[in-house]
Design an enzyme around this catalytic site. Structure first.
Site, PDB file in Angstrom:
ATOM      1  N   PRO A   9     -11.994 -36.662 -32.572  1.00 29.68           N
ATOM      2  CA  PRO A   9     -12.204 -36.096 -33.900  1.00 29.68           C
ATOM      3  C   PRO A   9     -12.071 -34.583 -33.961  1.00 29.68           C
ATOM      4  O   PRO A   9     -12.490 -33.871 -33.050  1.00 29.68           O
ATOM      5  CB  PRO A   9     -13.629 -36.534 -34.250  1.00 29.68           C
ATOM      6  N   ASN A  10     -11.460 -34.152 -35.054  1.00 32.92           N
ATOM      7  CA  ASN A  10     -11.322 -32.742 -35.433  1.00 32.92           C
ATOM      8  C   ASN A  10     -10.271 -31.986 -34.626  1.00 32.92           C
ATOM      9  O   ASN A  10      -9.975 -30.829 -34.941  1.00 32.92           O
ATOM     10  CB  ASN A  10     -12.668 -32.003 -35.350  1.00 32.92           C
ATOM     11  N   ARG A  17      -9.463 -24.440 -37.170  1.00 30.37           N
ATOM     12  CA  ARG A  17     -10.855 -24.786 -36.868  1.00 30.37           C
ATOM     13  C   ARG A  17     -11.453 -23.780 -35.883  1.00 30.37           C
ATOM     14  O   ARG A  17     -10.989 -23.674 -34.739  1.00 30.37           O
ATOM     15  CB  ARG A  17     -10.854 -26.177 -36.235  1.00 30.37           C
ATOM     16  N   TYR A  22     -11.614 -22.095 -30.441  1.00 32.73           N
ATOM     17  CA  TYR A  22     -10.513 -22.960 -30.010  1.00 32.73           C
ATOM     18  C   TYR A  22      -9.154 -22.278 -30.039  1.00 32.73           C
ATOM     19  O   TYR A  22      -8.157 -22.892 -29.666  1.00 32.73           O
ATOM     20  CB  TYR A  22     -10.478 -24.221 -30.886  1.00 32.73           C
ATOM     21  N   ASN A  73      -9.726 -36.271 -24.572  1.00 36.88           N
ATOM     22  CA  ASN A  73     -10.617 -35.269 -25.155  1.00 36.88           C
ATOM     23  C   ASN A  73     -11.393 -35.977 -26.267  1.00 36.88           C
ATOM     24  O   ASN A  73     -10.871 -36.158 -27.369  1.00 36.88           O
ATOM     25  CB  ASN A  73      -9.846 -34.077 -25.712  1.00 36.88           C
ATOM     26  N   ALA A  76     -16.511 -34.374 -30.240  1.00 42.70           N
ATOM     27  CA  ALA A  76     -17.981 -34.477 -30.258  1.00 42.70           C
ATOM     28  C   ALA A  76     -18.486 -35.833 -29.770  1.00 42.70           C
ATOM     29  O   ALA A  76     -19.657 -35.950 -29.381  1.00 42.70           O
ATOM     30  CB  ALA A  76     -18.503 -34.187 -31.662  1.00 42.70           C
ATOM     31  N   GLU A  97     -11.671 -36.631 -18.391  1.00 45.60           N
ATOM     32  CA  GLU A  97     -12.175 -36.031 -19.636  1.00 45.60           C
ATOM     33  C   GLU A  97     -11.767 -34.563 -19.660  1.00 45.60           C
ATOM     34  O   GLU A  97     -11.961 -33.845 -18.671  1.00 45.60           O
ATOM     35  CB  GLU A  97     -13.693 -36.167 -19.681  1.00 45.60           C
ATOM     36  N   HIS A  99     -11.577 -30.784 -22.062  1.00 48.04           N
ATOM     37  CA  HIS A  99     -12.029 -30.002 -23.211  1.00 48.04           C
ATOM     38  C   HIS A  99     -11.298 -28.677 -23.235  1.00 48.04           C
ATOM     39  O   HIS A  99     -11.071 -28.065 -22.180  1.00 48.04           O
ATOM     40  CB  HIS A  99     -13.544 -29.743 -23.133  1.00 48.04           C
ATOM     41  N   ARG A 106     -21.734 -23.246 -24.202  1.00 49.35           N
ATOM     42  CA  ARG A 106     -21.920 -23.296 -25.655  1.00 49.35           C
ATOM     43  C   ARG A 106     -23.312 -23.870 -25.960  1.00 49.35           C
ATOM     44  O   ARG A 106     -24.234 -23.679 -25.180  1.00 49.35           O
ATOM     45  CB  ARG A 106     -20.785 -24.118 -26.282  1.00 49.35           C
TER      46      ARG A 106
END
Ligand code: DQA
Length: 150
Positions: A9-10, A17, A22, A73, A76, A97, A99, A106
């Site tokens: 998502p996103n 964004r 990012y 990825n 969230a 995984e 990112h 963060r």
């Protein structure tokens, strides 16, 4: 060799964004980056993006038999999707995984990945290079390179 990149998502909003987190490169730029990598290494890399947990799970189920590895990825979902963890755990396919941002520097909730334990490993904080590092791992392993220095 066939590899599958799944973006959650996103990630389709890259570029607009939170550019301070990012970057300003767009999702199209990420697709171009992955495609250029695939051509350089002569591998097939399919890329999908979904904002839905169920579609990501269906993609993991559907990847078995057709792909040699998944670069995921989860966005969230990383931090709370036991359903994606279960899908990877039950699928006979290795996953890494990734990112874009460094999830360890963060907010506290991002430091937890419930999905990483079902993965070969996790790469975080390298921007687009997180994806190429993961793809290279699969390619080098398929070539018999076990990363041994001695
Ligand atoms: C992300 C990190 C996640 O915490 C966040 O929810 C994202 C993007 C990354 O690539 O840095 O959507 O997965």
């Amino acid at each position: 060799m066939n590899l599958l990149v799944i973006n959650g998502p996103n990630l389709n909003m890259l570029g607009s964004r939170e550019p301070e987190v990012y970057g300003t490169q767009t999702y199209e730029d990420l697709l171009d980056y992955i495609e250029a990598f695939a051509q350089e290494y002569q591998v097939t890399v399919d890329v999908i993006q979904s904002n839905s947990e169920g579609e990501i799970i269906d993609a993991i189920h559907g990847s078995v038999g057709g792909y040699d590895g998944i670069v995921l990825n989860p966005g969230a979902y990383t931090h709370y999707s036991y359903a994606i963890f279960d899908a990877l755990q039950g699928a006979e396919i290795p996953a890494i995984e990734v990112h874009l941002s460094n999830i360890n520097n963060r907010e506290d909730f991002r430091k937890i990945s419930v999905i990483a334990p079902a993965c070969v490993g996790q790469i975080s904080g390298l921007g687009f290079h997180s994806y190429s590092a993961a793809l290279r791992y699969f390619i080098e392993m398929a070539q018999g390179d076990r990363g041994l220095w001695i």
